[in-house]
Design an enzyme around this catalytic site. Structure first.
Site, PDB file in Angstrom:
ATOM      1  N   ALA A 187       0.740  -1.360   0.056  1.00  0.00           N
ATOM      2  CA  ALA A 187       0.160   0.027   0.089  1.00  0.00           C
ATOM      3  C   ALA A 187       0.904   1.227   0.029  1.00  0.00           C
ATOM      4  O   ALA A 187       0.609   2.280  -0.814  1.00  0.00           O
ATOM      5  CB  ALA A 187      -0.805  -0.036   1.284  1.00  0.00           C
ATOM      6  N   SER A 198       9.474   0.814   8.574  1.00  0.00           N
ATOM      7  CA  SER A 198      10.296   0.261   9.458  1.00  0.00           C
ATOM      8  C   SER A 198      10.761  -1.363   9.165  1.00  0.00           C
ATOM      9  O   SER A 198       9.811  -2.197   8.997  1.00  0.00           O
ATOM     10  CB  SER A 198       9.770   0.132  10.897  1.00  0.00           C
ATOM     11  OG  SER A 198      10.242  -0.624  11.852  1.00  0.00           O
ATOM     12  N   VAL A 222       2.323 -11.026   2.349  1.00  0.00           N
ATOM     13  CA  VAL A 222       1.321 -12.033   1.337  1.00  0.00           C
ATOM     14  C   VAL A 222       0.685 -10.948   0.419  1.00  0.00           C
ATOM     15  O   VAL A 222       0.875  -9.803   0.512  1.00  0.00           O
ATOM     16  CB  VAL A 222       0.316 -12.778   2.089  1.00  0.00           C
ATOM     17  CG1 VAL A 222       1.047 -14.031   2.353  1.00  0.00           C
ATOM     18  CG2 VAL A 222      -0.207 -12.107   3.001  1.00  0.00           C
ATOM     19  N   LYS A 280      -2.404 -14.740 -15.028  1.00  0.00           N
ATOM     20  CA  LYS A 280      -3.633 -15.320 -14.373  1.00  0.00           C
ATOM     21  C   LYS A 280      -4.723 -14.910 -15.152  1.00  0.00           C
ATOM     22  O   LYS A 280      -5.097 -13.960 -15.803  1.00  0.00           O
ATOM     23  CB  LYS A 280      -3.697 -14.528 -13.090  1.00  0.00           C
ATOM     24  CG  LYS A 280      -4.908 -14.818 -12.357  1.00  0.00           C
ATOM     25  CD  LYS A 280      -5.137 -14.567 -10.923  1.00  0.00           C
ATOM     26  CE  LYS A 280      -6.662 -14.369 -10.415  1.00  0.00           C
ATOM     27  NZ  LYS A 280      -6.728 -13.824  -9.168  1.00  0.00           N
ATOM     28  N   PRO A 283     -13.453 -16.924 -14.853  1.00  0.00           N
ATOM     29  CA  PRO A 283     -12.822 -16.272 -15.702  1.00  0.00           C
ATOM     30  C   PRO A 283     -12.735 -14.790 -15.657  1.00  0.00           C
ATOM     31  O   PRO A 283     -13.605 -14.220 -15.259  1.00  0.00           O
ATOM     32  CB  PRO A 283     -13.191 -16.824 -16.827  1.00  0.00           C
ATOM     33  CG  PRO A 283     -14.646 -16.769 -17.034  1.00  0.00           C
ATOM     34  CD  PRO A 283     -14.965 -17.114 -15.515  1.00  0.00           C
ATOM     35  N   VAL A 343       7.995   4.729  13.795  1.00  0.00           N
ATOM     36  CA  VAL A 343       7.153   5.680  14.403  1.00  0.00           C
ATOM     37  C   VAL A 343       6.775   5.443  15.893  1.00  0.00           C
ATOM     38  O   VAL A 343       6.339   4.234  16.145  1.00  0.00           O
ATOM     39  CB  VAL A 343       5.691   6.198  13.592  1.00  0.00           C
ATOM     40  CG1 VAL A 343       5.103   7.074  14.416  1.00  0.00           C
ATOM     41  CG2 VAL A 343       6.274   6.319  12.199  1.00  0.00           C
ATOM     42  N   THR A 399      -8.962  -9.009  -4.160  1.00  0.00           N
ATOM     43  CA  THR A 399      -9.316  -7.697  -4.374  1.00  0.00           C
ATOM     44  C   THR A 399      -8.942  -6.845  -3.518  1.00  0.00           C
ATOM     45  O   THR A 399      -8.781  -5.447  -3.774  1.00  0.00           O
ATOM     46  CB  THR A 399     -10.710  -7.727  -3.820  1.00  0.00           C
ATOM     47  OG1 THR A 399     -11.040  -8.499  -2.805  1.00  0.00           O
ATOM     48  CG2 THR A 399     -11.706  -8.094  -5.178  1.00  0.00           C
ATOM     49  N   ILE A 455      -5.582  -5.738  -3.386  1.00  0.00           N
ATOM     50  CA  ILE A 455      -4.468  -4.688  -4.050  1.00  0.00           C
ATOM     51  C   ILE A 455      -5.236  -3.738  -4.764  1.00  0.00           C
ATOM     52  O   ILE A 455      -5.163  -2.758  -5.083  1.00  0.00           O
ATOM     53  CB  ILE A 455      -3.394  -5.473  -4.731  1.00  0.00           C
ATOM     54  CG1 ILE A 455      -2.369  -6.098  -3.603  1.00  0.00           C
ATOM     55  CG2 ILE A 455      -2.724  -4.659  -5.786  1.00  0.00           C
ATOM     56  CD1 ILE A 455      -1.633  -7.014  -4.288  1.00  0.00           C
TER      57      ILE A 455
HETATM   58  C1  LIG Z   1      -3.587 -13.740   4.268  1.00  0.00           C
HETATM   59  C2  LIG Z   1      -3.460 -12.761   3.243  1.00  0.00           C
HETATM   60  C3  LIG Z   1      -3.521 -12.963   1.975  1.00  0.00           C
HETATM   61  C4  LIG Z   1      -3.591 -11.882   1.106  1.00  0.00           C
HETATM   62  N1  LIG Z   1      -3.631 -12.134  -0.477  1.00  0.00           N
HETATM   63  C5  LIG Z   1      -3.981 -11.233  -1.255  1.00  0.00           C
HETATM   64  C6  LIG Z   1      -4.028 -11.467  -2.687  1.00  0.00           C
HETATM   65  O1  LIG Z   1      -3.971 -12.901  -2.921  1.00  0.00           O
HETATM   66  N2  LIG Z   1      -4.227 -10.580  -3.482  1.00  0.00           N
HETATM   67  C7  LIG Z   1      -4.466  -9.308  -3.230  1.00  0.00           C
HETATM   68  O2  LIG Z   1      -4.809  -8.266  -3.652  1.00  0.00           O
HETATM   69  N3  LIG Z   1      -4.148  -9.079  -1.634  1.00  0.00           N
HETATM   70  C8  LIG Z   1      -3.832 -10.009  -0.735  1.00  0.00           C
HETATM   71  N4  LIG Z   1      -3.832  -9.642   0.681  1.00  0.00           N
HETATM   72  C9  LIG Z   1      -3.729  -8.383   0.841  1.00  0.00           C
HETATM   73  C10 LIG Z   1      -2.381  -7.775   0.704  1.00  0.00           C
HETATM   74  O3  LIG Z   1      -1.392  -8.522   1.521  1.00  0.00           O
HETATM   75  C11 LIG Z   1      -2.524  -6.312   1.351  1.00  0.00           C
HETATM   76  O4  LIG Z   1      -3.436  -5.569   0.709  1.00  0.00           O
HETATM   77  C12 LIG Z   1      -0.899  -5.544   1.001  1.00  0.00           C
HETATM   78  O5  LIG Z   1      -0.097  -6.504   1.196  1.00  0.00           O
HETATM   79  C13 LIG Z   1      -0.700  -4.433   1.627  1.00  0.00           C
HETATM   80  O6  LIG Z   1      -0.394  -4.515   2.818  1.00  0.00           O
HETATM   81  P1  LIG Z   1      -0.099  -2.974   3.612  1.00  0.00           P
HETATM   82  O7  LIG Z   1       0.842  -2.244   2.795  1.00  0.00           O
HETATM   83  O8  LIG Z   1      -1.610  -2.402   3.614  1.00  0.00           O
HETATM   84  O9  LIG Z   1       0.194  -3.464   5.152  1.00  0.00           O
HETATM   85  P2  LIG Z   1       1.789  -4.272   5.351  1.00  0.00           P
HETATM   86  O10 LIG Z   1       2.333  -5.111   4.364  1.00  0.00           O
HETATM   87  O11 LIG Z   1       1.617  -4.557   6.732  1.00  0.00           O
HETATM   88  O12 LIG Z   1       2.675  -3.159   5.556  1.00  0.00           O
HETATM   89  C14 LIG Z   1       2.708  -2.018   6.625  1.00  0.00           C
HETATM   90  C15 LIG Z   1       3.981  -1.199   6.631  1.00  0.00           C
HETATM   91  O13 LIG Z   1       3.802  -0.312   7.597  1.00  0.00           O
HETATM   92  C16 LIG Z   1       5.073  -0.058   8.301  1.00  0.00           C
HETATM   93  N5  LIG Z   1       4.735   0.473   9.730  1.00  0.00           N
HETATM   94  C17 LIG Z   1       3.808  -0.032  10.720  1.00  0.00           C
HETATM   95  N6  LIG Z   1       3.850   0.324  11.677  1.00  0.00           N
HETATM   96  C18 LIG Z   1       4.981   1.463  11.719  1.00  0.00           C
HETATM   97  C19 LIG Z   1       5.450   2.292  12.576  1.00  0.00           C
HETATM   98  N7  LIG Z   1       5.301   2.206  13.840  1.00  0.00           N
HETATM   99  N8  LIG Z   1       6.595   2.779  12.215  1.00  0.00           N
HETATM  100  C20 LIG Z   1       7.115   2.887  10.842  1.00  0.00           C
HETATM  101  N9  LIG Z   1       6.424   1.783   9.916  1.00  0.00           N
HETATM  102  C21 LIG Z   1       5.548   1.081  10.554  1.00  0.00           C
HETATM  103  C22 LIG Z   1       5.673  -1.618   8.145  1.00  0.00           C
HETATM  104  O14 LIG Z   1       6.993  -1.638   8.461  1.00  0.00           O
HETATM  105  C23 LIG Z   1       5.247  -1.779   6.644  1.00  0.00           C
HETATM  106  O15 LIG Z   1       6.060  -1.204   5.879  1.00  0.00           O
HETATM  107  C24 LIG Z   1      -3.801 -10.687   1.443  1.00  0.00           C
HETATM  108  C25 LIG Z   1      -3.637 -10.592   2.712  1.00  0.00           C
HETATM  109  C26 LIG Z   1      -3.599 -11.536   3.765  1.00  0.00           C
HETATM  110  C27 LIG Z   1      -3.768 -11.072   5.178  1.00  0.00           C
END
Ligand SMILES: Cc1cc2nc3c(=O)[nH]c(=O)nc-3n(C[C@H](O)[C@H](O)[C@H](O)COP(=O)(O)OP(=O)(O)OC[C@H]3O[C@@H](n4cnc5c(N)ncnc54)[C@H](O)[C@@H]3O)c2cc1C
Length: 501
Positions: free
Chosen positions: A18, A42, A50, A81, A99, A188, A347, A349
């Protein structure tokens, strides 16, 4: 003259998928002269790691960034895919394919679905998968991109990607940093609010330094450091409809072939994903802890891998639902910080992409008129609810009565909007895409038919063609699809020729 109140400083907190998608997109669209963009992440906390399967809309995002597709697939060790195969969802031993793209061809202004249902009612139709190249090619392990081939289905190949999420974040980081995004490594430890209105003024890192900004994007994952821990935006829990609350994930060795589709296999208290990449297969078991222990869930996963595991299983806990306000004051939550739905239709991403697009479409200035946030919150909430309903359909429309989990799902009350969609389909076989909802009539049709819903009758307008003509035209579509799939190269061969890692 109106004052130039533009946002000058943007801080993105979090560097998972994200965070880096947000950074890359904002840097591309706004440019360094508009605002200074800083991303804090961090290494010590890390990412969820994942999230490897996508839907075709990601192609739009990558093209907007100017990314070369082959370079992207190569650098993320990705694969292509064509849709999702659902195994054992309707009943054990049954499989169907959802599909990308469309089934068949609409004719005389009437949907293909109606003709197919009519032919099926007469006992003359083949499986619905026979009428779309995406399903046929997937079955045969084939892939290529569209070519200019007139009316042939080879002109309209719809696809998305599987990729290594960690490598995608690194790839986007490269793009973002080249466009001027400043990255700060650090945790943070405190968030400072302004006294008068509670807006976030700055985040403070472990070393005491502060990052100030006008606009903060909370990409801190499930913890929602700004949106929840600081602003207390609140959370709506959807576990009554989507009861799975845990996942265990493990990569394993892949074989010679790379399947051009995601597989989802229903298990006794949830389901298992299989996502083939170039160098490994991603696997995970999504389950409900009311019905199965973590140890049992991991054992089920490990007993159902295609090859040797490449790491220890990782457990992830979640509560399905969404933040009550995704945008609150000067904080916009994007990614897992904004809410979560299981990856059944890949969904999440896409929701990141959608959050970024709607933020840009409703971009604030430093006065932060609440009108922008209100609209944003309404649009994202509606989009989430529509996706939720599509996911709930997979659980509700099942014949499975072999475990307490499936009995609970099959007999649950569903959201009103979904109940209406099911009623409409069961009456006439019609499916609709409402407003701007993500999943179109084809997706609804594929899953409703696949899960075994049977309409009382077919759409009467399908009678504009007589039965013999309908049969002849559908037979032709079917044989063109088969011939086109024959023509395509194997997925592994296509990757080797264009984008091998
Ligand atoms: C089991 C599972 C399967 C999934 N499969 C899919 C899939 O097949 N397709 C799909 O589209 N999505 C999937 N997703 C969702 C996808 O993984 C997430 O939408 C995507 O990885 C985004 O994660 P994120 O960046 O929001 O959070 P994270 O990956 O958790 O990143 C959080 C970030 O914040 C930072 N952070 C947190 N706290 C602090 C702090 N205090 N100070 C500094 N930095 C901090 C961390 O270091 C990290 O960089 C799946 C999710 C799960 C749980």
């Amino acid at each position: 003259m109106t004052e130039d109140n533009r946002i000058r400083r943007i801080a993105i907190i979090g560097g998972g998928t994200a965070g880096w998608m947000s950074a890359a997109a904002l840097a591309k669209v706004l440019g360094p002269a508009y605002a200074r963009i800083t991303l804090v992440e961090s290494d010590e906390i890390g990412t969820v790691g994942v999230g490897e399967a996508t839907i075709p809309q990601i192609g739009v995002f990558n093209r907007m960034l100017g990314i070369d597709e082959n370079d992207f697939v190569r650098r993320t060790k990705g694969s292509f895919k064509l849709g999702i195969q659902f195994v054992d969802w309707r009943r054990k031993g049954h499989a169907y394919f959802h599909p990308f793209g469309k089934f068949g061809l609409d004719m005389e202004g009437v949907s293909f679905h109606a003709y197919w249902l009519r032919l099926r009612a007469a006992g003359l139709a083949g499986p619905i998968e026979d009428y779309t190249l995406m399903a046929k090619a997937a079955e045969m392990g084939k892939f290529m991109r569209s070519v200019n081939a007139g009316n042939s289905p080879l002109s309209a190949i719809s696809y998305a990607f599987h990729f290594d999420a960690g490598l995608y974040a690194l790839f986007l980081r490269d793009h973002a940093e080249r466009r001027g995004v400043k990255r700060i490594e650090g945790r943070v430890v405190q968030v400072h609010q302004r006294g008068e209105d509670g807006f976030i003024r700055a985040v403070q890192l472990e070393d005491g330094s502060e990052v100030e900004a006008d606009l903060f994007i909370d990409c801190t994952g499930f913890r929602g450091l700004l949106i929840e821990q600081t602003l207390k935006a609140g959370y709506t829990d959807w576990s009554n409809w989507l009861p799975c609350n845990r996942a265990v994930a493990v990569p394993c060795e892949g074989g010679q072939d790379i399947a051009p589709f995601t597989r989802s296999t229903a298990r006794d208290a949830g389901w298992q994903w299989r996502i083939p990449l170039q160098h490994r297969i991603g696997n995970g078991h999504v389950y409900c802890s009311d019905y199965i222990s973590d140890d049992e869930a991991a054992a089920t996963l490990l007993a159902n891998l295609d090859g040797a595991p490449l790491a220890d299983p990782r457990f992830i806990r979640f509560t399905t639902g969404h933040r009550n306000r995704y945008w609150d004051r000067n904080v916009v939550a994007i990614g897992l910080s904004s809410g979560f739905m299981e990856p059944l239709e890949s969904t999440s991403i896409h929701m990141i992409q959608s959050g970024i697009a709607h933020l840009l479409a409703n971009f604030p200035d430093r006065t932060f008129n609440p009108v922008d946030a209100e609209r944003y919150n309404r649009v994202i909430r509606t989009e989430s609810e529509e996706i939720r309903d599509f996911l709930v359909l997979h659980y509700k429309a099942t014949e499975r009565d072999d475990t307490p989990f499936w009995n609970r799902c099959r007999t649950m009350a569903v959201p009103d909007r979904l109940a209406e969609k099911i009623r409409v389909f069961e009456n006439s076989g019609r499916t609709f895409r409402e407003n701007e909802e993500l999943f179109n009539d084809t997706s609804w049709f594929a899953v409703m038919v696949g899960q075994g819903l049977v309409p009382r009758t077919y759409d009467p307008v399908a009678n504009v063609l007589d039965l013999e003509t309908t049969r002849a035209r559908l037979d032709e579509i079917r044989s063109t699809v088969a011939a086109s799939a024959d023509f395509m190269p194997r997925h592994r061969t296509f990757i080797a020729q264009h984008c091998a890692a």
